[in-house]
Design a protein around this motif. Structure first.
Motif, mmCIF file in Angstrom:
data_model
loop_
_atom_site.group_PDB
_atom_site.id
_atom_site.type_symbol
_atom_site.label_atom_id
_atom_site.label_comp_id
_atom_site.label_asym_id
_atom_site.label_seq_id
_atom_site.Cartn_x
_atom_site.Cartn_y
_atom_site.Cartn_z
ATOM 1 N N MET A 61 -79.507 -71.345 -40.135
ATOM 2 C CA MET A 61 -79.684 -72.409 -39.509
ATOM 3 C C MET A 61 -79.543 -73.768 -40.229
ATOM 4 O O MET A 61 -79.844 -74.628 -40.075
ATOM 5 C CB MET A 61 -80.822 -72.359 -38.528
ATOM 6 N N ASN A 62 -79.797 -73.368 -41.643
ATOM 7 C CA ASN A 62 -80.027 -74.446 -42.697
ATOM 8 C C ASN A 62 -78.882 -74.510 -43.709
ATOM 9 O O ASN A 62 -78.364 -73.366 -44.069
ATOM 10 C CB ASN A 62 -81.375 -74.282 -43.184
ATOM 11 N N PRO A 63 -78.621 -75.624 -44.713
ATOM 12 C CA PRO A 63 -77.700 -75.327 -45.803
ATOM 13 C C PRO A 63 -78.350 -74.451 -46.749
ATOM 14 O O PRO A 63 -79.444 -74.366 -46.781
ATOM 15 C CB PRO A 63 -77.848 -76.734 -46.241
ATOM 16 N N PRO A 64 -77.252 -73.861 -47.388
ATOM 17 C CA PRO A 64 -77.690 -72.655 -48.413
ATOM 18 C C PRO A 64 -78.561 -73.300 -49.437
ATOM 19 O O PRO A 64 -78.062 -74.218 -50.018
ATOM 20 C CB PRO A 64 -76.199 -72.184 -48.637
ATOM 21 N N PRO A 65 -79.693 -72.545 -49.735
ATOM 22 C CA PRO A 65 -80.476 -73.024 -51.042
ATOM 23 C C PRO A 65 -79.705 -72.832 -52.013
ATOM 24 O O PRO A 65 -80.017 -73.476 -53.333
ATOM 25 C CB PRO A 65 -81.904 -72.295 -50.862
ATOM 26 N N PHE A 66 -78.835 -71.711 -52.347
ATOM 27 C CA PHE A 66 -78.360 -71.384 -53.591
ATOM 28 C C PHE A 66 -76.757 -71.426 -53.081
ATOM 29 O O PHE A 66 -76.150 -70.142 -52.772
ATOM 30 C CB PHE A 66 -78.745 -69.853 -54.090
ATOM 31 N N PRO A 67 -76.111 -72.448 -53.207
ATOM 32 C CA PRO A 67 -74.766 -72.555 -52.420
ATOM 33 C C PRO A 67 -73.511 -72.072 -53.442
ATOM 34 O O PRO A 67 -72.410 -71.869 -52.826
ATOM 35 C CB PRO A 67 -74.464 -73.926 -52.329
ATOM 36 N N ASN A 68 -73.790 -71.585 -54.805
ATOM 37 C CA ASN A 68 -72.819 -71.240 -55.631
ATOM 38 C C ASN A 68 -72.250 -69.874 -55.168
ATOM 39 O O ASN A 68 -72.823 -69.104 -54.688
ATOM 40 C CB ASN A 68 -73.215 -71.140 -57.009
#
Length: 570
Positions: free
Chosen positions: A422-429
């Motif tokens: 439900m939220n942007p990824p905290p670790f997007p890599n």
């Protein structure tokens, strides 16, 4: 099941006398005006869209395809055709064949096994966006009876169109920071749209001037000429690169009877949602005032629409062809009314006599669909792997056991269940990869596709997922995160529709089931062009020891090129 097998036996019996339909095609760019503004369009034999292939079930299609592009490779995918016994003819660059080089000719040969509404399109880079597509219609086998009753039919091929050249779009998507392609300038109906004028300018819902056309204008709409009190089959297919669409016919009900080449339980609707990669047949009865004409409207759904509705005219032959409808065109439903979209999908059930899915699966994948970063470049990933197809097509690597053709380690079969969708990824890599999922022959596989939030903001997008080489059963849809052991209880195992494209809705999941009964290597990917370009796909392989002979010309690149040279020399 008895009815289904009777149909199958009848079709197989027919194949002994089936026709061979042979075509010589040349693909090249032409200057064109799809929406009244000139641009470069990819044509087949000088036509845009490409020629319609009309066949009957059991026919063999042979297409000698010559690449007359000066700087690009080329392939064509025959969307919806299973390619039983001909996986090399599927037309997926890097998966089932090498790209056809400029000046070369490649021959596709395959059998169309059952009736249905299909299409073909480019599957190298973003050539579908450049206009490389056309209709592929398969009627019932000779001597068989079409279960639908109608007096005539029309094909409507729906697409979106940009004024920015496709190489520039591809460059923007691959840049840092990414330059998004934006919304299409026009929606096209059979390759025709109007960017700078409107067929409904007499009403207050548009600021565009009234369209005026000269004879031979490439953007002039193709009107559907109908007689009163008749029933027509309208075959719809969406080759859009980005847009989800909604089609309505002013004042007329639509009866939906076919989806992705499979009969479904008919249902009545005022309008129809259609996503990239999908096809439908609807029945329309001309039961309105025969002295009037009526708008056919196609508008954008699922994205905030910055693209004007496409319009054409349903022309009752008892009314003057030049007469415009007396009231405004249908209003496209609100773009973000996803509950309405889901309710439409949930009305689609298989027709009586269709095959039922196996009751249990043997293998299962849970695929998390996320937007990610690689060294600052925006990518899409599945279970944190962004797909990059190798230089050697997978089909050649597995057929000839070329160990270095791709990474033999399987990609992840699930994801961490504590991931917050439900939220942007905290670790997007993420990372790139070219591994594939390998399955035994003739087992039942469940695939759950899980949607999530994108990199920034509170946004989750619609993704139409298409599987090559198969039809699958759509067992169900759900909101939120898929719960193993719980959500399976909601599956429809009685009459789920057979499809080759399924919709993944925002912040939700979609469950599919298929049987690995088609030896080969098959793409499974989002059908939105820029999303696939940015890595949103996976590859399935099955029955690898059963793959038959592959024409050498399909594999004349990468490691297979040297392998074939050595084999033929010896």
């Amino acid at each position: 099941m008895v009815v289904w097998w009777i149909v199958v036996v009848a079709v197989l019996t027919h194949t002994a006398s089936a026709a061979v339909r042979e075509y010589d095609w040349e693909v090249e760019y032409k200057f064109w005006q799809p929406d009244c503004k000139e641009g470069a369009v990819m044509t087949v034999n000088g036509q845009f869209p490409g020629p319609t292939i009309q066949a009957v079930a059991g026919d063999t299609i042979v297409v000698h395809l010559t690449n007359k592009l000066t700087t690009e490779g080329l392939v064509i995918h025959w969307h919806g055709i299973r390619q039983l016994g001909s996986p090399w003819a599927d037309g997926a660059a890097g998966v089932t064949q090498c790209a056809i080089n400029p000046g070369e000719t490649f021959t596709y040969k395959f059998t169309v096994e059952k009736p249905g509404t299909h299409f073909y399109h480019g599957h190298y880079g973003m050539q579908r966006s450049a206009g490389l597509y056309g209709s592929l219609i398969v009627d019932v086998a000779k001597g068989q009876r079409e279960r639908l009753r109608y007096d005539g039919e029309f094909n409507l091929l729906l697409s979106d169109w940009w004024h920015e050249p496709i190489p520039s779009q591809e460059l923007g998507l691959s840049s840092k920071p990414m330059r998004w392609i934006g919304e299409a300038q026009s929606i096209l109906i059979n390759g025709r749209g109007q960017f700078n004028c409107s067929l409904a300018a007499q009403f207050s819902n548009t600021t565009l001037p009234m369209c005026t056309f000269k004879e031979g204008d490439q953007c002039a709409p193709q009107k559907l000429n109908v007689e009163p009190n008749k029933t027509y089959r309208i075959r719809l297919a969406s080759t859009t690169a980005l847009a989800s669409l909604n089609l309505a016919v002013q004042g007329h009900k639509l009866v939906v009877v076919e989806a992705d080449g499979n009969y479904i339980t008919p249902f009545i609707t005022d309008d129809i949602d259609i996503y990239s990669g999908e096809s439908y047949s609807v029945l329309l009865t001309t039961d309105q005032d025969p002295s009037q004409n009526y708008y056919i409207s196609v508008g954008v759904r699922g994205r905030k629409p910055n693209t004007t509705q496409a319009l054409t005219i349903l022309n009752y032959v008892t009314a003057p062809a030049s007469k415009l409808p007396s009231s405004p065109p249908p209003v496209t439903p609100r773009w973000d009314d996803f509950e309405r979209s889901k309710n439409f999908s949930k009305k689609i059930f298989s027709a009586m006599g269709s095959p039922s899915p196996p009751k249990k699966y043997r293998k299962r994948l849970i695929l998390l669909n996320t937007q990610n970063l690689i060294d600052g470049y925006t990518k899409w990933a599945i279970n944190n792997v962004s797909l990059v197809t190798p230089a050697t097509p997978y089909l050649g690597s597995v057929k000839y056991n070329l160990k270095l053709g791709f990474n033999r380690k399987s990609p992840p079969r699930s994801y961490r269940m504590d991931y917050d969708i439900m939220n942007p990824p905290p670790f997007p890599n993420t990372t790139t990869g070219n591994g594939i999922y390998v399955f035994p022959f003739n087992v039942t596989v469940d695939v759950i596709i899980q949607n999530a939030n994108v990199l920034k903001g509170v946004v989750s997008e619609i993704h139409p997922w298409h599987l090559h080489g198969h039809d699958f059963w759509v067992l169900g849809y759900g909101d939120g995160k898929f719960k193993p052991g719980i959500d399976e209880k909601t599956y429809n195992l009685k009459n789920p529709p057979l499809r080759n494209t399924a919709i993944l809705y925002p912040y939700g999941w979609t469950a599919l089931r298929f049987v690995t009964d088609n030896p080969g290597v098959w793409f499974f990917h989002c059908h939105i062009e820029p999303h696939l370009h940015m890595g949103m796909g996976v590859v399935f392989a099955e029955g690898l020891n059963r793959i038959g002979k592959i024409p050498d010309e399909a594999l004349g690149c990468g490691l297979t090129k040297q392998f074939l040279m050595n084999r033929n020399h010896n």
